[in-house]
Write an enzyme that holds these catalytic residues in place. Structure first.
Site, PDB file in Angstrom:
ATOM      1  N   GLU A 258     -71.302 144.122   6.663  1.00  0.00           N
ATOM      2  CA  GLU A 258     -70.325 144.443   5.617  1.00  0.00           C
ATOM      3  C   GLU A 258     -70.642 143.579   4.412  1.00  0.00           C
ATOM      4  O   GLU A 258     -70.943 142.402   4.580  1.00  0.00           O
ATOM      5  CB  GLU A 258     -68.912 144.168   6.119  1.00  0.00           C
ATOM      6  N   HIS A 276     -63.366 148.700   6.038  1.00  0.00           N
ATOM      7  CA  HIS A 276     -62.545 147.585   6.558  1.00  0.00           C
ATOM      8  C   HIS A 276     -61.165 147.535   5.874  1.00  0.00           C
ATOM      9  O   HIS A 276     -60.796 146.527   5.257  1.00  0.00           O
ATOM     10  CB  HIS A 276     -63.286 146.251   6.383  1.00  0.00           C
TER      11      HIS A 276
HETATM   12  P1  NAD Z   1     -54.980 139.976  19.940  1.00  0.00           P
HETATM   13  O1  NAD Z   1     -55.556 138.625  20.118  1.00  0.00           O
HETATM   14  O2  NAD Z   1     -53.504 140.135  19.873  1.00  0.00           O
HETATM   15  O3  NAD Z   1     -55.511 140.930  21.141  1.00  0.00           O
HETATM   16  C1  NAD Z   1     -56.834 140.934  21.596  1.00  0.00           C
HETATM   17  C2  NAD Z   1     -56.820 141.279  23.086  1.00  0.00           C
HETATM   18  O4  NAD Z   1     -58.171 141.409  23.530  1.00  0.00           O
HETATM   19  C3  NAD Z   1     -56.172 140.185  23.967  1.00  0.00           C
HETATM   20  O5  NAD Z   1     -55.188 140.757  24.792  1.00  0.00           O
HETATM   21  C4  NAD Z   1     -57.351 139.625  24.756  1.00  0.00           C
HETATM   22  O6  NAD Z   1     -56.984 139.186  26.063  1.00  0.00           O
HETATM   23  C5  NAD Z   1     -58.262 140.837  24.819  1.00  0.00           C
HETATM   24  N1  NAD Z   1     -59.648 140.520  25.134  1.00  0.00           N
HETATM   25  C6  NAD Z   1     -60.371 139.413  24.829  1.00  0.00           C
HETATM   26  N2  NAD Z   1     -61.623 139.503  25.322  1.00  0.00           N
HETATM   27  C7  NAD Z   1     -61.685 140.696  25.957  1.00  0.00           C
HETATM   28  C8  NAD Z   1     -62.715 141.371  26.661  1.00  0.00           C
HETATM   29  N3  NAD Z   1     -63.927 140.849  26.835  1.00  0.00           N
HETATM   30  N4  NAD Z   1     -62.418 142.569  27.209  1.00  0.00           N
HETATM   31  C9  NAD Z   1     -61.192 143.122  27.070  1.00  0.00           C
HETATM   32  N5  NAD Z   1     -60.183 142.535  26.406  1.00  0.00           N
HETATM   33  C10 NAD Z   1     -60.432 141.335  25.849  1.00  0.00           C
HETATM   34  O7  NAD Z   1     -55.704 140.583  18.668  1.00  0.00           O
HETATM   35  P2  NAD Z   1     -55.170 141.730  17.673  1.00  0.00           P
HETATM   36  O8  NAD Z   1     -54.318 141.126  16.630  1.00  0.00           O
HETATM   37  O9  NAD Z   1     -54.672 142.869  18.500  1.00  0.00           O
HETATM   38  O10 NAD Z   1     -56.559 142.118  16.958  1.00  0.00           O
HETATM   39  C11 NAD Z   1     -57.547 142.820  17.658  1.00  0.00           C
HETATM   40  C12 NAD Z   1     -58.812 142.923  16.818  1.00  0.00           C
HETATM   41  O11 NAD Z   1     -58.532 143.577  15.586  1.00  0.00           O
HETATM   42  C13 NAD Z   1     -59.479 141.604  16.446  1.00  0.00           C
HETATM   43  O12 NAD Z   1     -60.881 141.762  16.583  1.00  0.00           O
HETATM   44  C14 NAD Z   1     -59.165 141.427  14.988  1.00  0.00           C
HETATM   45  O13 NAD Z   1     -60.133 140.661  14.348  1.00  0.00           O
HETATM   46  C15 NAD Z   1     -59.199 142.877  14.542  1.00  0.00           C
HETATM   47  N6  NAD Z   1     -58.502 143.142  13.276  1.00  0.00           N
HETATM   48  C16 NAD Z   1     -59.063 144.037  12.420  1.00  0.00           C
HETATM   49  C17 NAD Z   1     -58.428 144.346  11.224  1.00  0.00           C
HETATM   50  C18 NAD Z   1     -59.008 145.367  10.280  1.00  0.00           C
HETATM   51  O14 NAD Z   1     -58.765 145.263   9.097  1.00  0.00           O
HETATM   52  N7  NAD Z   1     -59.745 146.345  10.752  1.00  0.00           N
HETATM   53  C19 NAD Z   1     -57.228 143.717  10.891  1.00  0.00           C
HETATM   54  C20 NAD Z   1     -56.655 142.823  11.801  1.00  0.00           C
HETATM   55  C21 NAD Z   1     -57.299 142.546  13.002  1.00  0.00           C
END
Ligand code: NAD
Length: 308
Positions: A258, A276
């Site tokens: 990105e 994004h």
């Molecule tokens: P969160 O921490 O609440 O949830 C993540 C979940 O993934 C947790 O329950 C964790 O146990 C699980 N996890 C970790 N490793 C794992 C694996 N190997 N296999 C399966 N599950 C696993 O996070 P969130 O707030 O729900 O965010 C999720 C993702 O979204 C993150 O990567 C974050 O960076 C991304 N995000 C993207 C944007 C965007 O603009 N597109 C915005 C916000 C967050």
């Protein structure tokens, strides 16, 4: 009360600045200034606020003699040298709750856009083609379909709740025990899901997790959504499975590179690509700013006063 000096390095909403000023802080807005000004002003600042543009490097941290808190207005902390900041006793805060709704809404949009081929129908019509029967042959209803959620955290849970309301069966895979959803192992999820949505954080264990081994185990004609982080998918492998039709279509908000994603990937007919924008709604941005300001103030004053 202490008079805190807070330096803002990237643009944040007026509401956020006002919140800090009302608390009695001196706010120095450097969002349209150069790095030298930042290095000068940071020397006696108590807190620094960034979004993603400013890279909080060792140089900046070393220049800050009095810094107590670095606040990132958003979730990811990849533009901050968190390890070094912590070594120096500087707290790092961010906003984790506020983006969840907006990202989940984008996922919902992606699900509908994929199964109903909305972008494709639109672009064909714009080119003058009334592609009614073409679209009818490749479109699906959601009712009764199985949604597989990988990473059932803040965003995954919201997507799951809403998918159930659309009549979908929801299964989830996570590395921690889950409640309120049918938790399955990864292989079972890959075998059963008609649509798979990825919500894991980017960790060493998830980097490149979605590669040919996993794609091979998915249902023929599966739909794949990624709004987490680009590097969790091996894009070279994804292209192969999108070309051979094993994956019917993918919707991607995040990419390996990105802001210059692989052109071959984003230009594929069966790919919906967005830059994004997961948490980029006007309302979510406001909420993210306010969550960040409150966490910053709490960390700075070291108490639980949120000043609602
Ligand atoms: P969160 O921490 O609440 O949830 C993540 C979940 O993934 C947790 O329950 C964790 O146990 C699980 N996890 C970790 N490793 C794992 C694996 N190997 N296999 C399966 N599950 C696993 O996070 P969130 O707030 O729900 O965010 C999720 C993702 O979204 C993150 O990567 C974050 O960076 C991304 N995000 C993207 C944007 C965007 O603009 N597109 C915005 C916000 C967050």
């Amino acid at each position: 009360m202490m008079n805190y000096k807070i330096v803002i390095a990237d643009p944040i909403s007026k509401k956020g600045m006002l919140y800090l000023q009302e608390k009695g802080a001196t706010v120095v807005d450097l969002s349209s200034e150069d790095k030298q000004r930042l290095l000068d002003e940071i020397s006696d600042a108590d807190a620094l606020i960034v979004r993603s543009r400013t890279k909080v490097t060792r140089e900046i941290i070393d220049a800050a003699k009095n810094l107590k808190v670095i606040a990132r207005s958003g979730v990811g902390l990849d533009n901050i040298d968190v390890k070094y900041a912590k070594e120096k006793g500087i707290k790092v805060v961010n906003a984790v709750e506020a983006p969840a709704n907006a990202v989940a809404e984008l996922v919902l949009g992606f699900i509908l856009a994929l199964v109903r081929n909305i972008p494709r129908a639109d672009s064909l019509l714009k080119k003058g083609e009334w592609a009614k029967s073409k679209i009818a042959k490749i479109s699906h209803s959601l009712n009764g379909k199985t949604l597989g959620i990988i990473g059932y955290g803040r965003i995954g849970r919201k997507v799951g709740q809403w998918a159930k309301m659309l009549g979908m069966e929801v299964i989830a895979y996570d590395v921690i025990p889950l409640a309120g959803v049918e938790q399955v192992d990864l292989d079972e999820l890959l075998q059963r899901a008609d649509i798979i949505t990825i919500h894991v954080p980017l960790l060493e264990s998830t980097r490149g997790m979605f590669n040919k081994n996993l794609f091979e185990k998915m249902k023929d004609g599966v739909y794949l959504i990624n709004t987490s982080r680009g590097p969790v998918i091996k894009e070279e492998d994804l292209k192969v499975y999108l070309k051979n039709g094993k994956i019917a279509a993918a919707a991607l908000d995040v990419f390996m590179n990105e802001p210059n994603p692989d052109r071959d990937l984003v230009e594929m007919e069966n790919v919906i690509a967005t830059p994004h924008i997961g948490s980029l709604t006007i309302e979510a941005q406001d909420a993210i700013t306010m969550e960040t300001m409150k966490n910053l103030w709490m960390a700075l004053t070291n108490n639980s006063e949120t000043g609602k």
